[in-house]
Design an enzyme around this catalytic site. Structure first.
Site, short mmCIF file in Angstrom:
data_model
loop_
_atom_site.label_atom_id
_atom_site.label_comp_id
_atom_site.label_asym_id
_atom_site.label_seq_id
_atom_site.Cartn_x
_atom_site.Cartn_y
_atom_site.Cartn_z
N THR A 559 0.83 -1.19 0.00
CA THR A 559 0.00 0.00 0.00
C THR A 559 0.87 1.25 0.00
O THR A 559 2.11 1.18 0.02
CB THR A 559 -0.90 0.02 1.25
OG1 THR A 559 -0.10 0.37 2.39
CG2 THR A 559 -1.58 -1.33 1.48
N GLU A 610 13.43 -1.87 -2.08
CA GLU A 610 13.97 -1.55 -3.40
C GLU A 610 12.92 -0.86 -4.26
O GLU A 610 13.23 0.07 -5.02
CB GLU A 610 14.42 -2.85 -4.08
CG GLU A 610 15.01 -2.67 -5.46
CD GLU A 610 16.40 -2.07 -5.43
OE1 GLU A 610 16.51 -0.86 -5.73
OE2 GLU A 610 17.35 -2.80 -5.12
N GLU A 671 -1.22 9.38 -10.10
CA GLU A 671 -2.14 9.28 -8.97
C GLU A 671 -3.51 9.80 -9.44
O GLU A 671 -3.61 10.47 -10.49
CB GLU A 671 -1.64 10.14 -7.81
CG GLU A 671 -0.32 9.71 -7.23
CD GLU A 671 -0.41 8.38 -6.50
OE1 GLU A 671 -1.51 8.04 -6.02
OE2 GLU A 671 0.61 7.68 -6.42
N ASP A 682 6.45 13.49 -5.20
CA ASP A 682 6.72 12.05 -5.16
C ASP A 682 8.16 11.75 -5.57
O ASP A 682 8.84 10.93 -4.95
CB ASP A 682 5.74 11.32 -6.08
CG ASP A 682 5.91 9.81 -6.00
OD1 ASP A 682 5.74 9.25 -4.89
OD2 ASP A 682 6.23 9.19 -7.03
N LYS A 686 11.63 10.16 -3.42
CA LYS A 686 12.54 9.12 -3.92
C LYS A 686 13.99 9.58 -3.85
O LYS A 686 14.87 8.80 -3.45
CB LYS A 686 12.15 8.74 -5.34
CG LYS A 686 10.78 8.08 -5.44
CD LYS A 686 10.36 7.80 -6.87
CE LYS A 686 8.98 7.17 -6.93
NZ LYS A 686 8.54 6.90 -8.31
N GLY A 801 4.19 0.31 -13.11
CA GLY A 801 3.40 -0.84 -13.53
C GLY A 801 3.38 -1.93 -12.47
O GLY A 801 4.35 -2.15 -11.75
#
Length: 821
Positions: A559, A610, A671, A682, A686, A801
């Site tokens: 999630t 990862e 999103e 986002d 990262k 994906g």
């Protein structure tokens, strides 16, 4: 001569007794000379104890219990013997015997007391009834059988409840009796007699003991103990589902197994067999053709498995006497164990360090307070002087032992034991190993016993085969794809990697379901979850995972839920590994990021994420490999969003920007609110994670987000309004593209980390830039390091994906499985 013994479960019902008759017919037909010992019908001994307890308490319900006992035996007679003289004779004999029991119980009721002596007599009616009935059934079946009350041949002292056998006298009477009786003797197990003809019993495992005594007295060829399991198993099958039969054991190994809880063999049974060198076979009444386990003096060959079995004692208390006053003082152990012996406290395990500073010993919990008091009284003087500490007592512990004579020949056995325990987060409270190296015993928390047994069984008996227990939260697009990948790949994992993946628990936002044996992952799992699952409750789910306490447990969070991430610390602290694409935990405060890493290291478990960056691409692992090998990171640049990659790769001037964003949203690349992607937040999370992996203590606010959207876009009241703003600013985006195109460049949303500075923004890059040739929804990360300076290291591939993300999580699950091996 063979001596056969059948236990209570083997004679629990008439149809089972008929199965025994068939077994004995084969023995008789083959010309084998044998005698047979029987326990009471299954459950009868407990019912005799209960009716005696009720009678002693003055509760007249003892009569109901007695009547049920009498009726059960009469019903067995009716079921086993056809109508006629033999049935009548048997029925009459039982009525007379049971009338004696009835009167005895009434006496107990009157005096309100059932002494040990009286209880031995009461309990004898179980074996006396079953053995007599079965002897008649064997006669009916054509076997010349004769009932033998063991009180005639086995002599004991008057220690009622667990009498001590007079071996010389018993063996003499056994030999004399059998010399005069040629028929097949059907003997009462468990019972014996003392001087004066008083009835005694032989204690726990008494019927097996009876068989062993008769065999020793007759110098029999073999003893066969027929029970409801196929021999001695490598572990308790109720706790270790993959336990299997041990073909052969030495007497010493069998003794150790029985001491540590293997209920198939009882220690007293082995002693007469050992002294007379009589092999003992453990066989299954319900699978008579199975060879079972042979126990004999034959030593295991050195090429056989080092560990023969794993056993445990479920509940013990550990007491420790410690202090400087113990060091170098002769006689300390004698005083300690002498004090315990005086109070009749049995010691299960002893361990003492070479420093002589402490002695620890395990006892039954019922003896713990008595043991503590006895030791403190014995060392009262030293305790008062402060040179010896008050006895420390720890409860709720278990002892797990690995057993095998070959352990002395194979180095590394103890290492494998502690590695298996350690990787499953099981703490060893105390350790004991004798100089014979016949067993290694470990005291552990009681709650970890099942987990330890399974972990050790895998380590020693299934070392080429490991089961991973998965608990999956989030079974939407990524989660369901992961489940399909597991289902399709499990056969390969079993055959090539010796690994089986079981999904033990799964949950979505509405329902959760558990199955300790593993949920079926066929196409029906969604219906199972929704129709048979309980209402989802994250705290309950985590608690159930913790309480199951399964070996090789892995928690998978598919999630983006911040509440689930809040449980990570507790999960890792329970020695459960985690794999997750959820970025929340690692992109929250640096303190929390460090805390999770620290707990994982402390508990010796794996925390893998990862897929936080680049979906299934090996970006974080590549960065870790560079750092671990001593390389220095100079700069990290990356297109880290599959959705933004798709958008800018397709923004080629032929279509308006807002149409491409809408297409990305419709394809599920962005999103539900594309502003989350287009704002760069986002991507910022990262690059933050990558920065932290390099050792920089960076927070979210330290990342510079260079916005490129026109004024009003981010503040639009709704997603539809946001698209309206984009459409109204078509010229703005056209100019943005045209400005880059004039220089032969393309637009890319690039995250950059250089030194301790991080930024995210749209850049125009030319053909000489590695990001220029990106296509589709590919991600790309460029590492510029001391080693990869002139030609940076590039990682490129699909960055979005369900298939690739699920594959990345699956790869981490396998990696965790290999770590646990």
């Amino acid at each position: 001569m063979k001596v056969l013994k059948f236990g209570g479960s083997s004679v629990a019902r008439p149809e089972r007794i008929l199965g025994i008759v068939d077994i004995l017919k084969d023995y008789y037909a083959s010309g084998d000379h044998f005698t047979v010992v029987f326990s009471a019908f299954g459950g009868v001994t407990d019912s005799l104890i209960e009716m005696s307890r009720l009678a002693a308490a003055g509760d007249d319900r003892y009569g109901e219990a007695f009547q049920a006992f009498a009726d059960r035996h009469q019903e067995a007679i009716t079921a086993l013997l056809p109508e006629g003289a033999l049935r009548k004779e048997t029925s009459t004999k039982m009525r007379k015997s049971h009338d004696v029991l009835k009167n005895l119980l009434y006496g107990i009721f009157l005096v309100r007391e059932a002494s040990p002596r009286t209880m031995d007599y009461v309990l004898s009616f179980g074996e006396r009834s079953s053995s007599y009935i079965i002897s008649q059934v064997l006669q009916q079946a054509g076997i010349p059988a004769e009932y033998l009350d063991a009180r005639k041949i086995i002599r004991t002292d008057k220690t009622f409840g667990s009498a001590k056998v007079n071996f010389d006298k018993s063996y003499e009477q056994i030999r004399d009796y059998y010399a005069e009786h040629s028929k097949v003797q059907v003997v009462t197990g468990f019972v014996a007699s003392a001087k004066g003809g008083l009835t005694t019993t032989l204690g726990r495992g008494g019927s097996d003991y009876t068989a062993s005594l008769i065999a020793a007295g007759l110098k029999a060829d073999a003893i066969e103990i027929w029970t409801d399991v196929s021999g001695v198993l490598t572990a308790d099958p109720r706790r270790v589902k993959k336990a299997f039969t041990i073909p052969r054991l030495t007497y010493a190994e069998a003794m150790e197994m029985s001491h540590f809880g293997a209920k198939v063999i009882y220690p007293p049974t082995l002693m007469p067999a050992l002294h007379s060198r009589i092999p003992l076979y453990i066989k299954n009444t319900f699978d008579p053709s199975f060879p079972g386990t042979k126990v004999s003096e034959e030593s295991s060959s050195e090429d056989e498995a080092a560990v023969r079995g794993i056993s445990s004692i479920n509940n013990v208390a550990l007491l420790t006497l410690s202090g400087s006053g113990l060091f170098g003082v002769p006689g300390i152990s004698a005083r300690l164990f002498g004090a315990l012996a005086q109070k009749s406290v049995n010691i299960i395990l002893i361990t003492q360090g070479s420093s002589e500073h402490a002695i620890s010993f395990a006892v039954q919990p019922s003896d713990s307070d008595l043991a503590k008091k006895a030791v403190e009284e014995a060392f009262a003087y030293e305790i008062d002087r402060g040179v010896v500490n008050a006895v420390k007592m720890e409860r709720d512990l278990s002892v797990v032992a690995i057993i095998g004579e070959n352990m002395r020949y194979q180095p590394g056995v103890s290492g494998r034991l502690f590695q298996a325990l350690g990787k499953n987060g099981i703490n060893a409270v105390a350790i004991a190993q004798g100089s014979s190296e016949l067993n290694v015993s470990v005291v552990i928390p009681k709650e970890d016993e099942n987990k330890a047994l399974n972990a050790l069984h895998e380590a020693f008996f299934l070392s080429d085969y490991k089961t991973l227990h998965l608990f999956i939260v989030g079974v939407g697009l990524i989660g369901s794809t992961l489940l399909e990948q597991i289902r399709n790949q499990n056969d390969y994992l079993r055959s090539k990697l010796g690994m089986e993946v079981k999904v033990v628990g799964m949950a979505n936002s509405r329902k959760m379901i558990f199955d300790e044996e593993g949920l079926e992952l066929d196409t029906n799992w969604k219906d199972q979850l929704m129709t048979k699952g309980d209402d989802a409750d994250l705290a309950v789910f985590i608690g159930r995972m913790r309480d199951l306490n399964l070996s090789n447990s892995i928690f998978v969070d598919n999630t983006a839920n911040d509440k689930i991430a809040g449980y990570y610390a507790g999960i890792l602290d329970e020695s459960i590994s985690i794999s997750t694409p959820n970025k929340v935990a690692n992109s929250s405060s640096y303190l929390q990021y460090q805390r999770l890493k620290s707990i994982a290291a402390k508990r010796g478990v794996q925390f893998h994420y990862e897929t936080n960056v680049g979906a299934g691409l090996p970006i974080i692992s590549t960065l870790q490999d560079l750092l671990d090998s001593g390389d220095q990171i100079r700069k990290i640049e990356g297109v880290l969003s599959g959705s933004l990659s798709f958008i800018f790769n397709n923004f080629d001037g032929t279509r308006p920007f807002h149409e491409i964003v809408r297409e990305a949203k419709e394809k599920g690349f962005t999103e539900p609110d594309p502003r989350i992607d287009l704002s760069g937040k986002d991507v910022g999370r990262k690059i933050l994670i990558l920065a932290r992996e390099t050792g920089i203590s960076m927070e979210t606010e330290h990342i510079e987000l260079k916005g490129f959207l026109p004024e009003g876009a981010m503040d639009a009241p709704s997603v539809d309004d946001f698209f309206s703003v984009l459409e109204e600013n078509t010229d703005y985006f056209t100019k943005l593209y045209a400005s880059a195109a004039e220089e032969g460049k393309v637009l890319r949303m690039i995250a950059t980390l250089e030194g301790e500075q991080a930024s995210v923004g749209v850049q125009a890059v030319g053909p000489d830039n590695p990001f220029h040739g990106l296509s589709g929804s590919d991600n790309m990360v460029v590492f510029t390091t001391d080693r990869y300076n002139e030609r940076p290291l590039v990682v490129r591939g699909p960055g979005a994906g369900a298939e690739v993300t699920a594959a990345g999580v699956f790869a981490e699950i396998i990696k965790i499985g290999k770590f646990l091996s």
